[in-house]
Design an enzyme around this catalytic site. Structure first.
Site, PDB file in Angstrom:
ATOM      1  N   GLU A  92       0.844  -1.205   0.000  1.00  0.00           N
ATOM      2  CA  GLU A  92       0.000   0.000   0.000  1.00  0.00           C
ATOM      3  C   GLU A  92       0.877   1.252   0.000  1.00  0.00           C
ATOM      4  O   GLU A  92       2.094   1.180   0.170  1.00  0.00           O
ATOM      5  CB  GLU A  92      -0.909   0.029   1.238  1.00  0.00           C
ATOM      6  CG  GLU A  92      -2.206  -0.764   1.093  1.00  0.00           C
ATOM      7  CD  GLU A  92      -3.265  -0.022   0.286  1.00  0.00           C
ATOM      8  OE1 GLU A  92      -2.943   1.030  -0.309  1.00  0.00           O
ATOM      9  OE2 GLU A  92      -4.417  -0.502   0.246  1.00  0.00           O
ATOM     10  N   ASN A  94      -9.997   5.191   2.391  1.00  0.00           N
ATOM     11  CA  ASN A  94      -9.116   4.927   1.254  1.00  0.00           C
ATOM     12  C   ASN A  94      -9.237   6.050   0.224  1.00  0.00           C
ATOM     13  O   ASN A  94     -10.051   6.963   0.367  1.00  0.00           O
ATOM     14  CB  ASN A  94      -9.479   3.593   0.593  1.00  0.00           C
ATOM     15  CG  ASN A  94      -8.477   2.503   0.904  1.00  0.00           C
ATOM     16  OD1 ASN A  94      -7.272   2.723   0.831  1.00  0.00           O
ATOM     17  ND2 ASN A  94      -8.951   1.314   1.246  1.00  0.00           N
ATOM     18  N   ASP A 148     -10.201   1.173  -3.811  1.00  0.00           N
ATOM     19  CA  ASP A 148      -9.125   1.164  -2.828  1.00  0.00           C
ATOM     20  C   ASP A 148      -8.345   2.472  -2.999  1.00  0.00           C
ATOM     21  O   ASP A 148      -8.930   3.532  -3.054  1.00  0.00           O
ATOM     22  CB  ASP A 148      -8.256  -0.081  -3.030  1.00  0.00           C
ATOM     23  CG  ASP A 148      -7.475  -0.477  -1.790  1.00  0.00           C
ATOM     24  OD1 ASP A 148      -6.918   0.406  -1.107  1.00  0.00           O
ATOM     25  OD2 ASP A 148      -7.375  -1.687  -1.496  1.00  0.00           O
TER      26      ASP A 148
END
Length: 314
Positions: A21, A159, A221
Site C-alpha cells: 500500500e 481509502n 481502494d
C-alpha cells in the site's frame, strides 16, 4: 467508457508483500517507496524505466504502517497503528508527532498522504467492520484534527485520498461502501465541505468468491490523480483500475494482472510511469495460482503524466 486492450504491465518486484500500500515516487532519489501493512515494514527500491535498478530494501517496524510520505529536508512521516511518527533518515529512530485518537485495539491508520501545503492526512480503518466509525485526520504544526467521518458520518475503511490539480477538490473513498466521495477543499484551513458522491461502484454480490460466475468489478481502494485531473482508482478484487473524469465518469477501464490492486502512484522522470501495489494476504490458493504476481509491485507507461508527490512539513 473505453477499455484498454491488453496494457503492458511489468512486474517491478519479485518478492511479494502480504498487502502492499501507500506507494510514492521520490523524485530526488529515483526510488519507489511503499508499505507492507501486515508485514510491518516499509519498502523501497531504485527504479530505472520499468526495471528495478537495485535490491528492494526493507525497514521492519513493530506496528502496522498504514501510510507514509516524504518530508521536506529528508526522512519520512508515517502513520502507524498507535500514532503518527517522524523519522529523519531511513531506518532511523521514530519521533512521535501525534498519538492515535482512537482505540488502537479496534482501529488503525490506513490510506493517507500529504496535501500541497505539507499537511499530513491519514484515514482510519475500523477493524470489526460492523460500524462506519473510520475517520480522516489532518496533522499540521498545531496538532491532529478530525476533518471528516467518525461517529457522525464515518467510513468502514478509509481509502482513495487525493486532490485535484488545482487543489480545490479532495477525494476520499469508503472501500466497504463501494463509494468515492468528493469535497470542496479549503487549501488555507484544510476544511472539507459540500460532500457528495463522486463515483459509486456496484456492491459486491452476496457470497461472491474468486472464480464465481457472478460478475463483480471490485471496490475502490487507493487512488492517484493525473495532470488532467482524472482520478485513477484501484479496484480491489476487480482485477482492474478505473480512470475517472473530474465529473466521476468512467473514461477507461484498465485490466490488471492481479485481482487485488491496492493503490497507484505516478513516477519516473516524466511522471508517466504508473506504479501499482497489490495484495495477496487472505486470497485463496486458487486465485494465487492463477495470479502468482499478487503482492508484487507492477508498472506500466501511460500517456498523461501524474502529479508529483507532496512532502510533509513535519
Amino acid at each position: 467508457m473505453a477499455a484498454m486492450n491488453a496494457p503492458t504491465w511489468t512486474r517491478i518486484t519479485t518478492e511479494p508483500d502480504a498487502l502492499g500500500e501507500s506507494p510514492f515516487w521520490h523524485p530526488s532519489e529515483q526510488r519507489l517507496y511503499w508499505v507492507d501493512i501486515p508485514g510491518r515494514r516499509i519498502c523501497r527500491v531504485a527504479v530505472d524505466g520499468l526495471q528495478a535498478s537495485g535490491p528492494v530494501e526493507h525497514w521492519p517496524l513493530d506496528q502496522e504502517p498504514g501510510c507514509i510520505a516524504p518530508v521536506h529536508g529528508g526522512g519520512l512521516v508515517m502513520a502507524l497503528r498507535n500514532g503518527i511518527y517522524r523519522a529523519r533518515e531511513w531506518g532511523g529512530p521514530l519521533q512521535l508527532l501525534a498519538a492515535a485518537p482512537y482505540d488502537a485495539t479496534k482501529q488503525r491508520f490506513n490510506d493517507g498522504k500529504c496535501d500541497a501545503q505539507g499537511r499530513f492526512w491519514a484515514g482510519s480503518l475500523y477493524e470489526p467492520k460492523d460500524q462506519a466509525l473510520g475517520a480522516l485526520y489532518m496533522l499540521d504544526g498545531q496538532g491532529l484534527y478530525c476533518m471528516a467521518g467518525g461517529a457522525q458520518d464515518g467510513v468502514v475503511t478509509a481509502n482513495g485520498l487525493a486532490w485535484s490539480p488545482d487543489g480545490r477538490t479532495a477525494y476520499w473513498a469508503d472501500t466497504g461502501a463501494h463509494q468515492i466521495r468528493a469535497f470542496d477543499f479549503d487549501a488555507t484551513t484544510g476544511a472539507l465541505s459540500n460532500a457528495r458522491v463522486f463515483h459509486q461502484t456496484t456492491p459486491k454480490p452476496e457470497g461472491w468468491t474468486w472464480g464465481s460466475e457472478v460478475s463483480y468489478g471490485g471496490r475502490p481502494d487507493g487512488a492517484a490523480v493525473d495532470a488532467e485531473g482524472c482520478y485513477w482508482s484501484a479496484q480491489y478484487e476487480g482485477g482492474r483500475l478505473l480512470r475517472l473524469s473530474p465529473k466521476g465518469e468512467v473514461l477507461a477501464e484498465v485490466p490488471f494482472p492481479a485481482m487485488c490492486p491496492t493503490m497507484p502512484c505516478f513516477g519516473g522522470l516524466d511522471l508517466k510511469t504508473l506504479f501499482v501495489t497489490t495484495a495477496r494476504h487472505g486470497r485463496s490458493e486458487a486465485e494465487l495460482a492463477q495470479h502468482p504476481g499478487a503482492g508484487c509491485v507492477w508498472a506500466m507507461r501511460v500517456e498523461v503524466a501524474g502529479l508529483p508527490v507532496n512532502a510533509s512539513n513535519a
